[in-house]
Design an enzyme around this catalytic site. Structure first.
Site, short mmCIF file in Angstrom:
data_model
loop_
_atom_site.label_atom_id
_atom_site.label_comp_id
_atom_site.label_asym_id
_atom_site.label_seq_id
_atom_site.Cartn_x
_atom_site.Cartn_y
_atom_site.Cartn_z
N LYS A 140 0.84 -1.20 0.00
CA LYS A 140 0.00 0.00 0.00
C LYS A 140 0.88 1.26 0.00
O LYS A 140 2.08 1.19 0.29
CB LYS A 140 -0.89 -0.01 1.26
CG LYS A 140 -1.85 -1.20 1.34
CD LYS A 140 -2.72 -1.10 2.59
CE LYS A 140 -3.72 -2.24 2.67
NZ LYS A 140 -4.65 -2.06 3.80
N TYR B 296 -12.77 -3.25 -2.24
CA TYR B 296 -13.25 -3.10 -0.86
C TYR B 296 -14.79 -3.00 -0.83
O TYR B 296 -15.34 -2.25 -0.01
CB TYR B 296 -12.61 -1.89 -0.20
CG TYR B 296 -11.14 -2.09 0.18
CD1 TYR B 296 -10.73 -3.23 0.87
CD2 TYR B 296 -10.18 -1.13 -0.11
CE1 TYR B 296 -9.40 -3.43 1.23
CE2 TYR B 296 -8.84 -1.32 0.25
CZ TYR B 296 -8.46 -2.47 0.92
OH TYR B 296 -7.15 -2.66 1.29
N ASN C 111 -1.67 0.23 7.19
CA ASN C 111 -1.17 -1.06 7.65
C ASN C 111 -0.34 -1.81 6.60
O ASN C 111 -0.29 -3.02 6.57
CB ASN C 111 -2.31 -1.91 8.23
CG ASN C 111 -3.38 -2.20 7.20
OD1 ASN C 111 -3.26 -1.82 6.04
ND2 ASN C 111 -4.43 -2.90 7.60
N GLU D 135 -9.06 -11.53 -7.02
CA GLU D 135 -8.20 -10.34 -6.88
C GLU D 135 -7.04 -10.37 -7.87
O GLU D 135 -6.66 -9.32 -8.41
CB GLU D 135 -7.70 -10.26 -5.43
CG GLU D 135 -8.84 -9.96 -4.46
CD GLU D 135 -8.42 -9.87 -3.00
OE1 GLU D 135 -7.23 -10.10 -2.69
OE2 GLU D 135 -9.30 -9.57 -2.17
#
Ligand code: TYD
Length: 155
Positions: free
Chosen positions: A9, A49, A112, A126
């Protein structure tokens, strides 16, 4: 062998943890079968998400995931989904066990560091979401006989 998706991320990229994260997975014996940088947009994040779009923190999560490019990785190995989730740790970095990526590098429930697929079914969905045909490679590393027993190698 199973494949799973990891996203480094913006919190991982901006904090210059990319090398350490990739190194952990490689040292474990996971095979990198796909790797690229991309900028996520609202459309792909709303799909990815979908289970969180109604949560109050969703706008903040969107901004966090679009704050910089990300690195997406396909990792292959026996039980790769469960192994990578265990190495990732609990969602909130403050609660994640030491020794996990989130436990060692994160103080946050949102910043995170990485995403990891949570089931083999979701991993497949995914991988198809983030990689195009031809971007995932099927090869056998020369050291495979030193990572797995002959029985395990064929799983
Ligand atoms: P989730 O799918 O519940 O966890 P995980 O990433 O461990 O599979 O949540 C997805 C992401 O949403 C999570 O990594 C960070 C963000 N998030 C928040 O920002 N606040 C929260 O309270 C939760 C539960 C998640």
């Amino acid at each position: 062998m199973e494949q799973t998706l990891v996203i480094i991320k913006p919190s991982g990229l901006e904090r210059a943890l990319t090398g350490q994260i990739i190194s952990r997975f490689q040292s474990k014996g996971l095979i990198i079968s796909g790797l690229k940088m991309m900028q996520l947009d609202e459309k792909i994040l709303r799909e990815h998400y979908a289970h969180l779009v109604d949560k109050p923190f969703f706008p903040s999560l969107l901004a966090s995931m679009m704050a910089s490019p990300v690195i997406v990785m396909a990792l292959k190995g026996v039980d790769a989904v469960a192994v990578v989730r265990a190495m990732t740790g609990a969602t909130n970095g403050r609660k994640a066990a030491p020794g996990t990526i989130r436990g060692d590098f994160s103080m946050s429930g949102q910043e995170n560091i990485i995403h990891a697929s949570d089931s083999p079914e979701n991993a497949q969905i995914e991988l198809n979401r983030f990689f195009r045909a031809g971007e995932i490679f099927d090869y056998k590393p020369a050291n495979i006989g030193f990572v797995y027993s002959p029985d395990e190698r064929n799983q």
